[in-house]
Design a protein around this motif. Sequence first.
Motif, short mmCIF file in Angstrom:
data_model
loop_
_atom_site.label_atom_id
_atom_site.label_comp_id
_atom_site.label_asym_id
_atom_site.label_seq_id
_atom_site.Cartn_x
_atom_site.Cartn_y
_atom_site.Cartn_z
N UNK A 171 66.53 19.39 37.46
CA UNK A 171 66.44 20.41 38.33
C UNK A 171 66.23 21.66 37.60
N UNK A 172 67.08 21.93 36.69
CA UNK A 172 67.17 22.95 35.59
C UNK A 172 66.19 22.94 34.61
N UNK A 173 65.66 21.89 34.26
CA UNK A 173 64.43 21.88 33.53
C UNK A 173 63.04 22.41 34.36
N UNK A 174 62.78 21.85 35.48
CA UNK A 174 62.05 22.17 36.38
C UNK A 174 61.84 23.86 36.50
N UNK A 175 63.31 24.60 36.61
CA UNK A 175 63.21 25.82 37.11
C UNK A 175 63.11 26.81 35.85
N UNK A 176 63.07 26.07 34.62
CA UNK A 176 63.02 26.79 33.49
C UNK A 176 61.76 26.43 32.53
N UNK A 177 61.29 25.38 32.89
CA UNK A 177 59.97 24.74 32.03
C UNK A 177 59.12 25.67 31.59
N UNK A 178 58.66 26.65 32.60
CA UNK A 178 57.56 27.58 32.36
C UNK A 178 57.88 28.43 31.14
N UNK A 179 59.19 28.84 30.97
CA UNK A 179 59.52 29.71 29.89
C UNK A 179 59.74 28.87 28.56
N UNK A 180 59.53 27.74 28.60
CA UNK A 180 59.92 26.90 27.15
C UNK A 180 58.30 26.74 26.51
N UNK A 181 58.38 26.75 25.35
CA UNK A 181 57.22 26.50 24.43
C UNK A 181 56.51 25.27 24.74
N UNK A 182 55.33 25.30 24.87
CA UNK A 182 54.59 23.92 25.49
C UNK A 182 54.97 22.69 24.77
#
Length: 330
Positions: A171-182
């Motif tokens: 859940x945390x990953x899905x919410x934050x993933x767009x801000x992570x380097x690809x």
Amino acid sequence: MSLPTSLALLTLTLTGAALAAPKEPIKFAVTLEQMRGHYDASLLNYRNGDLAMAAKHAKHPANELYAAVRGDLTPALQQKFLADYARINQTLAAKKPYAEYQKVMNTFYADVDTALATLGAARNDPKFAAQVIAQILENAEHEYEEGVQGGKVTNLAEYQDAISYVARARTWFDRSARNFPQRQRDETAGALRDAAAVIARKGDVKTLEKAVDQAKEELGEISGVKQAPKSSNAAYFANINRLLAAAKAHYAGGMTDDAEEALIGAYLENFEYLESPLAKQDKALETKLEKTLREDLRALLKSKPSAQKFNAAVDAALAELKKARALLGE
């Protein structure tokens, strides 16, 4: 020269907000997610008609984890959390319909979100999120190690905790993933899928460890905080000894809440990692120490004993820990 009333009130408001910020933000967020994970598992069991297992999961947030975040909650949130725990337990005990149990649980989840909002901008910082995800996954790995042996579930509660924790990490990953380097985003997503698959098929713990380590490595690149080497048994024992000594000192000084927080740390952050190896050497001693550190010392603390009586109970636990340390060759 006195400040205008409106400016003085604003200053007090800002000061109060600063004081409300958690002193250990990562630990604060992870502990709240552990609470949610336990309640997620409780809900699942409740829906499936296993009320005993639902109750087992439901007791952990209030009985163990609350003390670890209490000092970082505003007084209003402390009252809300305690009221939520009471309603959850009452609904469970009354065997209300699942929809009612879910309703009171959702109220608690909303209050958790309010608590997380006290983190401010940090909550949306990808570096912060990466550290939270990494710690939740580490906790999931530990729960799985306690719950599965040789492809079989040996402790259903721990196994379900592992499932819930990976879901919370996701859940945390899905919410934050767009801000992570690809690259890190893709590698972490793959590692999360691998971890969930290992748990679903009750695979080897080493395979899960590999997936979690892969995720933590990628998350470490995002956060700039590299994986710390796993603590040794000797380090866990040393930490427990230090925290139990701190509990005695805090209690003698009238700081009961601090004493309880030290007891929580001794168990949750240290002894839990010794349970599996100790159980293989002496299951009876492991069970005894788990009950002592998890329940008995805290129950004694709440009864407000004399400092002498509390110290004697802690010293008895330390003597048992010395036996455990010898068994593990530390």
